[in-house]
Enzyme design. Structure first.
Site, short mmCIF file in Angstrom:
data_model
loop_
_atom_site.label_atom_id
_atom_site.label_comp_id
_atom_site.label_asym_id
_atom_site.label_seq_id
_atom_site.Cartn_x
_atom_site.Cartn_y
_atom_site.Cartn_z
N GLU A 249 0.76 -1.18 -0.14
CA GLU A 249 -0.11 -0.01 0.15
C GLU A 249 0.84 1.36 0.01
OE1 GLU A 249 -3.13 -0.02 2.78
OE2 GLU A 249 -3.45 2.09 2.61
N ARG B 132 -7.41 2.58 13.44
CA ARG B 132 -8.43 1.58 13.40
C ARG B 132 -8.50 0.92 14.54
NH1 ARG B 132 -11.87 -0.79 9.46
NH2 ARG B 132 -11.60 0.69 7.78
N GLU C 16 -10.95 -7.92 4.69
CA GLU C 16 -10.24 -8.03 5.79
C GLU C 16 -10.93 -8.93 6.98
OE1 GLU C 16 -9.93 -4.02 5.46
OE2 GLU C 16 -8.00 -4.10 6.40
#
Lengths: 472, 769
Positions: free
Chosen positions: B226, B304, B705
């Site tokens: 990423e 997160r 995920e």
């Protein structure tokens, strides 16, 4: 000049014999379906099939091309994924596709090759054997369940094979391209052009067996090294000579697995072998190479130490016998002169009252290097131990025969107390270190557990499972 | 529909970065990484290296004409170390040579003198030293200080999770090719074409319109590509721009593992309080995230963790604080779950600790506290929950009571083997938590022969997003899927893309595709209406024909496309989609950050060999909230793959850095991911199919995920089996549960709180096999 057949075309090349087959097919032949994942034989993305003439027929085995010097495929048939492609998907490819057994796709050609190897093998076409064929292929996407489903489909397709010749069967059922049918004839023709093994001009050659460790440790140096390819210089047969079982330095782990003589001598041998590396590595790695590599955790070294194998070393002129346990002096220091190499290995098969077991624990049960491994070869008369040979790896600088433990056990009566005492002695004669495979304290304790496991496995009537519950 | 790529995948014809045919004159790069984790560079000696035949040039920080900076969120990451090195493997120089071999030989001849500085690898030590990447963040709901008084039972403890190597089978790499007028085309194995483009431009010093990043596909990403694909692309771009020659660098596995960051290790403290009814009244948690040497995506990952700190439970009083701690490891980065799994492990550990102390099965507490629709998450969003439905269905469908009974019967009679079971419910929010990133574009062309081309910002990395995009376009036009082609992901066609991440790629890009296709379809319907003299509302597409009032006409797909073209009606559309409804206020730490949540429950059954300390998973039985799955085969593959990756993280995957910050688990021989024998013997997946309205594409909930977190059940199942063998076992909440830790726990003693911990590995003790 190295000659071999690559898929459907004959190759002859002046590239150095130490060059990797992976680089040859990808970067010189532009066959990019063979992928690079790790370059150490641990992922299977670069798997190819190697077909070799044996008694008038071609035997195919999967190899990891990242550990295969092109010198080792001299006179053989190399099959990459491109060599399996037909007008439409072949049945193996179709099974993988139908079962959604491919996600990112990078590992997929390796799986297809390994499953094709299963189709071409003489083994029974069972689901379990199909899975064994792909035990050297790592997939990071699928979680393997879809691949298992594809393997089951392939095993189903092969179930009609029965006793027929696998090459004939896959040709008849259009499972692989038609050119496979002509390969045996072409390999025979090729063998006439070879002039025997590759000539090595180096003064102090590097001896390469399967290359499965040398090419992990010294990849760059090996490319231009003067190599003597040991696999070309012996047979794959395991035979009886007098009381002894004898085999040459070219014998691979797979050769042992497939030997009925080995099966008879060690009925659980294949169970042990399953714990060692993977199908392609077992296809490539030689036992002699395992010995000479001298890894303190070499699985087969540990096994053969326990059964008291002897090696014959030769410098090309003179040869001598050396018990295996005398080969190891210090970490990677051997009782071996520079020019000496193993030509043969022999041992006496176990007698009726002799029992053999092998134990190994690693982070991952399969395709991993042991944290600790150990083997035992024990001869008993009732409860009396006539002779015990326990070996252990991962607990010191050399693959070790636990001599103090073994002499302690000799002549004693087997019971749980004795084992506890023997473990204490074993733990006193080892010197494990902390590394990525575990802390020293763990390895020491684990060896004790595995010694218990030997006796629980071999003598369940005498040694109860409760031995395990006994706390430290 | 099967994965569109399955044919080229199985025949070896799929093209990955290292397979792209090379242009004449291509040069090869290789990076030289710092041999030490922290220090000042005293001298960099390139003299021997440049003499290696074939070496063209060695680039260092001095050769950068743009900015020596690739940090995405925080500008704290130089491309090349200049004066200081901050982690082992930090790029210092980039050798460019005529062959790959020469470049790597030269790398080995580079000499560097470094004055060593102290090395920190522990996030708690970094926190104590004030080494933080960003200021700490706190999420709060209710008032924990008051709530403790209302708790009958209070427990506290520590929970740790190690990192995880992505181990995409295709390593990182890039190939930069100069174009005319100083432009560059970069092929990259990146999940984030925009970020790769931006980082390359920043380093080279050219505007973004000068650089195209083009991605065919990835051989796995999992978050590892990423942000961390950028460095290699920037190096190749720098060299290609400077030398006016194509430059390629495909990392070796050892380089990749040593130089790239991994899943963040976390160390955490928890305190949990329950009332008499076993309702969790209060929960406090402090997270110490091991960020590594630079920010990378750590602040977002940290966020997160906080979003998922209560997993799938409703807890009225929560205080969660998180520190992103700077250490001397490679910058840790995104990995499937993105901090969520680390947060969930801690609440599950807290529940386990409470259950053990109360003599209960953890599932009793878990079940009592499942979040229900209307309950509030600590960040203010109200749940639309399937948690109870998933749990109840799993309980009845798989007969959990019988599973537990069978296990206790087995355990009562077996000495050497013990079984354990754990239930792992999960809840995962879908959307980038940074609201701005929830945007996507699609460019759709219908050609005059009726074939359709779709470009989006989505990167195909095995998750099947391109297949879902094809399904979307084929659905709107009602054409066969082979009429649709998804193009490579190019920043020239689709600009300013968000990364393929956050499980949101299919949602975002399929929605944009849906919009673009619908706009074209609407124009075609008007053409058909005019042609057929029928009202436009009566026109529909079905099986490549135009229907009027549901009656098939003679006008087929090809014909209507050609008619539109003749009438000069546009057959192309560029659509822009933004996820509606979401918002988040970072100052208040409240908002509605997620389009929706995905729920599920997994039951994990393990058998532990109590003699050897090894284990096998008998089964994992899952009920998963798919919404209305648009591709069962792909979605099943995501669940199975995610689960096994999660099990790997919790069991055998052990990242080991030594005290000097050097990676010891640096190859596939020392870092083990699950093989085919390591996976559960049985994985059952039940599709909780619901057709409730939600913001997912065709109500098909994101699936990338969430299943990874089912793997956490593996840890607790092993733990339970160990306790069946040794009820007094002392077991730290310290994942992964390797065979080593398992064996030591099986035989651990009650006395004291002495817990086996692996001693540090120092250099002297390392011997190669």
């Amino acid at each position: 000049m190295i000659r071999f057949i690559l898929n459907d075309t004959e190759q002859h090349t002046d590239m150095p014999p130490g060059m990797l087959l992976l680089d040859y097919v990808r970067y010189h032949k532009n066959l990019t379906g063979t992928k690079i994942g790790c370059r150490e034989g641990d992922c299977g993305a670069c798997t190819v099939l190697i077909g070799e003439l044996k008694n008038e027929e071609t035997i195919y085995r999967s190899f990891t091309s990242c550990l295969t010097p092109i010198g080792n495929v001299h006179g053989k048939h190399v099959v990459t994924i491109e060599g399996l492609n037909m007008a439409d998907l072949n049945p193996v490819q179709k099974a993988m596709s139908d079962c959604s057994a491919t996600q990112c796709g990078f590992c997929t050609p390796g799986f297809v090759i390994s499953l094709a190897g299963f189709c071409l093998s003489k083994k029974e076409p069972t689901y379990e054997n199909a899975i064994t064929a792909i035990d050297g292929n790592i997939c990071r996407c699928t979680g393997y369940k879809s691949i298992e489903r594809a393997a089951a489909q392939v095993a189903d397709l092969m179930s009609g094979k029965k006793d027929s010749d696998p090459l004939q069967f896959v040709a008849d059922n259009k499972m692989l391209p038609a050119y496979f049918a002509g390969i045996t004839m072409r390999l025979k023709q090729l063998s006439l052009k070879l002039n025997g093994a590759l000539i090595n001009k180096a003064k102090n050659p590097v001896y390469v067996g399967g290359g499965t460790d040398l090419y992990v440790q010294k990849q760059e140096e090996m490319k231009y090294a003067g190599i003597q390819f040991m696999s070309a210089e012996g047979t794959h047969s395991i035979r009886t000579e007098g009381k002894r079982i004898v085999f040459d330095q070219s014998v691979t782990v797979t050769d042992l697995i497939e030997s009925s003589l080995i099966q008879r001598s060690f009925p659980a041998f294949n169970k042990f072998a399953q714990l060692v590396s993977s199908t392609p590595i077992r296809n490539m790695a030689t036992i002699a190479g395992n010995f000479i590599n001298a890894s303190p955790i070499g699985d087969f070294t540990i096994f053969f130490l326990a059964i008291n194998a002897t090696v014959i070393l030769s410098d090309g002129k003179k040869s001598r016998e050396l018990p295996l346990h005398k080969l190891y002096k210090q970490y990677k220091v051997l009782d071996r002169k520079t020019k000496e190499y193993i030509t043969q290995i022999f041992f006496e098969p176990p007698a009726a009252n002799t029992f053999v077991n092998f134990e190994k624990v690693s982070k991952r049960t399969h395709l991993d290097i042991a944290s600790v491994n150990t083997a035992v070869c024990i001869t008993i008369d009732g409860r009396a131990i006539k002779e015990a040979r326990i070996s252990a790896g991962g607990v010191g600088p050399i693959p070790k025969l636990l001599e103090k433990t073994n002499s302690f056990l000799q002549g004693k009566m087997l019971d749980e107390g004795l084992i506890t005492e023997a473990i204490a002695i074993a733990q006193s004669e080892i010197s494990p270190i902390s590394d990525t495979r575990g802390a020293a304290v763990y390895k020491s304790f684990l060896l004790g557990q595995l010694i218990k496991a030997h006796f629980i496995e071999l003598f369940p009537q005498m040694i109860g499972a409760n031995l395990a519950v006994a706390r430290r | 529909m099967k994965n569109r790529d399955s044919k080229t995948h199985t025949t070896g014809k799929s093209v990955y970065l290292d397979d792209i045919p090379l242009q004449h004159g291509t040069l090869f790069g290789a990076a030289f990484g710092s041999p030490v984790a922290h220090g000042n560079i005293k001298n960099l000696d390139l003299r021997e290296a440049v003499k290696v035949p074939g070496v063209i040039k060695i680039f260092t920080a001095k050769d950068i004409r743009g900015e020596n900076q690739i940090g995405g969120i925080v500008p704290d990451e130089p491309l090349f170390a200049d004066h200081e090195v901050d982690f082992c493997g930090m790029p210092v120089a980039f050798v460019v040579a005529e062959t790959d071999e020469a470049a790597r030989v030269a790398v080995k001849k580079i000499k560097i003198e470094i004055e060593n500085l102290p090395v920190i690898i522990d996030p708690r030590i970094a926190r104590a030293a004030g080494e933080l990447i960003v200021p700490p963040r706190t999420f709060a709901l209710g008032d924990t200080a008051q709530a403790w008084k209302r708790c009958t039972h209070i427990f506290s403890g520590q929970a740790d999770t190690n990192g995880q190597e992505h181990l995409y089978i295709e390593t990182q790499g890039a190939y930069a090719i100069p174009q005319e007028n100083d432009a560059l085309k970069i092929y990259s194995s990146t999940q984030s074409p925009r970020a790769t483009q931006a980082a390359s431009c920043r380093v080279v010093g050219v505007p973004m319109h000068q650089v195209e990043v083009d991605v065919i596909r990835l051989g796995g990403g999992f978050g590892g590509k990423e942000d961390q694909a950028n460095a290699w692309a920037a190096m190749c771009a720098l060299a290609a721009h400077h030398l006016k020659k194509p430059v390629k660098y495909a990392l070796s596995r050892i380089e990749d593992m040593a130089m790239t960051g991994k899943r963040h290790p976390y160390s955490s403290d928890f305190k949990i309080g329950l009332n008499e009814d076993l309702k969790i009244v209060a929960y406090e948690v402090t997270f110490y995230q091991n960020a590594g040497a630079a920010a990378d995506l750590s602040p977002a990952v940290l966020e997160r963790t906080l979003f998922h700190c209560t997993n799938t439970y409703f807890i009225p009083n929560v205080k969660a604080k998180a520190y992103s701690c700077r250490t001397h490891l490679p910058p840790n980065t995104a990995f499937r779950g993105f901090g969520g799994p680390q947060g969930m492990f801690v609440i599950e550990a807290a529940i386990d600790k409470a259950a053990a102390a109360l003599g209960l099965d953890a599932s009793v507490i878990q079940k009592k506290n499942l979040i229900r629709t209307g309950d509030e998450f600590p960040y203010g969003q109200k749940a639309v929950s399937e948690a109870v439905d998933c749990w109840n269905k799993a309980e009845t469908l798989y007969d959990i009571e019988k599973i537990k009974k069978d296990i206790s019967v087995f355990n009562a009679s077996s000495v050497l083997y013990k079984k354990g079971v754990a239930v792992m419910p999960v809840c995962f929010g879908i959307s980038f938590t940074n609201t701005m990133m929830n945007q996507a574009r699609a460019l759709v062309h219908v050609y005059t022969d009726g074939s359709i081309s779709v470009s989006t910002g989505a990167v195909e990395m095995g998750q099947g997003v391109n297949t879902k995009i094809i399904q979307t376009a084929a659905h709107v036009f009602s054409v066969a899927t082979d009429k649709v082609r998804v193009q490579t992901t190019s920043t020239n066609r689709i600009a300013n893309t968000s990364p393929s991440a956050a499980s949101a790629t299919a949602d975002l890009n399929c929605k944009a595709t849906l919009m673009a296709c619908t706009a074209i379809a609407d124009r075609l319907k008007q053409v058909a209406a005019d042609e057929l003299h029928a009202p436009v509302e009566s026109i529909s597409f079905k099986d490549e024909f135009i229907f009027s009032d549901n009656i098939k006409t003679e006008v087929n797909w090809k014909k209507i496309v050609m008619m539109a073209f003749m009438k000069r009606v546009s057959l192309s559309e560029h659509a822009h989609y933004v996820t509606p409804e979401i918002h988040y206020d970072k100052l208040k730490e409240k908002g509605h950050p997620f389009a929706y949540h995905v729920f599920g429950t997994a039951i994990t059954i393990v058998t532990v060999d109590c003699l050897r300390g090894v284990y096998e998973f008998d089964a994992v039985k899952i009920v998963h909230d798919f919404g209305a799955s648009m591709n069962l085969a792909i979605d099943r593959g995501q669940i199975e793959g995610g689960l096994v990756q999660g099990i790997g993280w919790m069991t055998m995957e052990e990242i080991i850095y030594d005290a000097s910050g050097r990676l010891r688990s640096n190859a596939l021989s020392t870092y083990k991911v699950p093989d085919i024998y390591a996976v559960p013997k049985e994985i059952d997946i039940d599709f909780l199919q619901t057709d409730k309205d939600n913001l997912a594409i065709f109500h098909s909930k994101a699936v990338g995920e969430p299943p990874l977190m089912y793997g956490i059940g593996a840890y607790f199942a092993i733990r339970n089996a160990i306790k069946a063998f040794n009820p007094a076992a002392v077991i730290a909440f310290d994942a992964p549960m390797t065979p080593e830790k398992t064996l030591m726990a099986l035989y651990s003693k009650k006395s004291g709180e002495q817990v086996f911990t692996q001693p540090e590995i120092n250099e002297a003790s390392v011997i190669n096999p």
